[in-house]
Design an enzyme around this catalytic site. Structure first.
Site, PDB file in Angstrom:
ATOM      1  N   ARG A  43       0.851  -1.186   0.000  1.00  0.00           N
ATOM      2  CA  ARG A  43       0.000   0.000   0.000  1.00  0.00           C
ATOM      3  C   ARG A  43       0.882   1.230   0.000  1.00  0.00           C
ATOM      4  NH1 ARG A  43      -3.458  -2.537  -1.791  1.00  0.00           N
ATOM      5  NH2 ARG A  43      -5.585  -2.919  -1.019  1.00  0.00           N
ATOM      6  N   GLU A  97      -2.464   8.150  -4.246  1.00  0.00           N
ATOM      7  CA  GLU A  97      -2.905   7.796  -5.593  1.00  0.00           C
ATOM      8  C   GLU A  97      -4.381   8.159  -5.814  1.00  0.00           C
ATOM      9  OE1 GLU A  97      -3.932   3.180  -5.931  1.00  0.00           O
ATOM     10  OE2 GLU A  97      -1.894   3.457  -5.147  1.00  0.00           O
ATOM     11  N   HIS A 108      -0.980   0.764 -10.288  1.00  0.00           N
ATOM     12  CA  HIS A 108      -1.691  -0.166  -9.403  1.00  0.00           C
ATOM     13  C   HIS A 108      -2.215  -1.375 -10.184  1.00  0.00           C
ATOM     14  CE1 HIS A 108      -3.871  -0.179  -5.273  1.00  0.00           C
ATOM     15  NE2 HIS A 108      -3.643  -1.413  -5.684  1.00  0.00           N
TER      16      HIS A 108
END
Length: 320
Positions: free
Chosen positions: A239, A268, A286
């Protein structure tokens, strides 16, 4: 005849999953695939029996305070759930489920992809070629770092880290070391070719596989980055807020570490422009679980949780 439960799906899912959801539930799909935002999420909580939500949905205490609350389940599409205030969900009587296991292999593949790309300067090399700067092969052009036989350090030793260890040790002959407050048994570690060591000081590649929680926020800060070898690379598929992005930019800029491969970011989808401009970092949007097979499996796992919940059976993947 009992009405079917209403489920709001907050983002577009693979068409196969959307079709299966529509057969079992009164589904409200997100056709334009735009984030619902706080107002849209609050409306969903007031008007639906469940939300099939994703990492892009910030289900804060304020959002979860929607009145009158109709929803009873947050079926999360993903293994991480740090975007959900689980304490607030519990206080409001909302069950929360996730989709573990099915994204392990795809995410491990991305970790190895980043490791290989940053060490062999693959992103930089492609930009060089596409920009028309390549003049042909020469012995000293764009020399990178070898991967085979190097030391991989894993921070966290859960499912994904173990899958990375299998690839690195079995496929590349890497020595694997790890740090985890809840380590595997010695026999499990030995089967992976892994041993507990001082990861930051000894590894050529440090790969992060710890959950996002208050205790791990900015785990990789200025002090810990400084403990890494100057020739080492940081890989993050966990993360974004596990890494202090400002400290990472400094470390990449002043040579504290050699480079980084990132699939997740602290804020993000916003990424610091200075990070985007750096050549010694590989940036992916991602993509950890982004294979067709994995995303379908994740959707079906969320669907299974919805079916179990509304049939009165225990949730298989209950978080709260």
């Amino acid at each position: 005849m009992t009405a079917r439960p209403t489920v709001v799906v907050t983002r577009r899912l693979p068409s196969t999953v959307e079709e299966e959801l529509s057969r079992d539930f009164d589904v409200r799909l997100n056709r334009d695939d735009s984030p619902l935002g706080p107002a849209g999420l609050e409306d969903a909580l007031r008007t639906a029996d469940a939300l099939l939500c994703t990492v892009t949905d910030r289900l804060t205490a304020d959002v979860l305070g929607a009145e009158p609350l109709r929803a009873r389940l947050l079926a999360n599409f993903g293994v991480g759930f740090n975007h959900i205030d689980t304490d607030a969900a519990k206080a409001r009587g909302l069950a929360v489920s996730n989709t573990p296991d099915v994204l392990t292999e795809a995410t491990a593949d991305i970790a190895m992809t980043l490791l290989l790309m940053v060490s062999r300067r693959a992103g930089e090399g492609e930009r060089h070629l596409r920009g028309g700067a390549w003049t042909g092969w020469r012995p000293t052009h764009m020399l990178g770092s070898q991967v085979s036989g190097k030391v991989l350090g894993l921070v966290g030793m859960g499912r994904i880290a173990r899958a990375v260890a299998r690839r690195a040790h079995g496929g590349f002959g890497m020595r694997v070391i790890f740090h985890d407050p809840f380590p595997p048994s010695p026999s499990e570690a030995a089967a992976l070719g892994a041993e507990p060591r001082q990861v930051l000081e000894e590894a050529d590649f440090v790969s992060l596989h710890c959950p996002a929680m208050p205790e791990t926020r900015h785990l990789m800060n200025r002090e810990r980055l400084a403990r890494m070898r100057r020739s080492a690379y940081l890989i993050n598929t966990a993360r974004g807020d596990v890494v202090d992005e400002a400290a990472l930019v400094e470390a990449l800029g002043d040579g504290t570490i050699a480079g980084a491969g990132l699939d997740v970011y602290e804020r993000e989808p916003q990424i610091a422009p200075v990070l985007v401009a750096m050549e010694n970092v590989v940036l992916l949007p991602h993509l950890g679980s982004a294979t067709t097979e994995t995303r379908i499996a994740m959707g079906r796992r969320a669907l299974e949780n919805l079916r179990l919940f509304f049939s009165g059976a225990p949730l298989r993947d209950r978080v709260v």
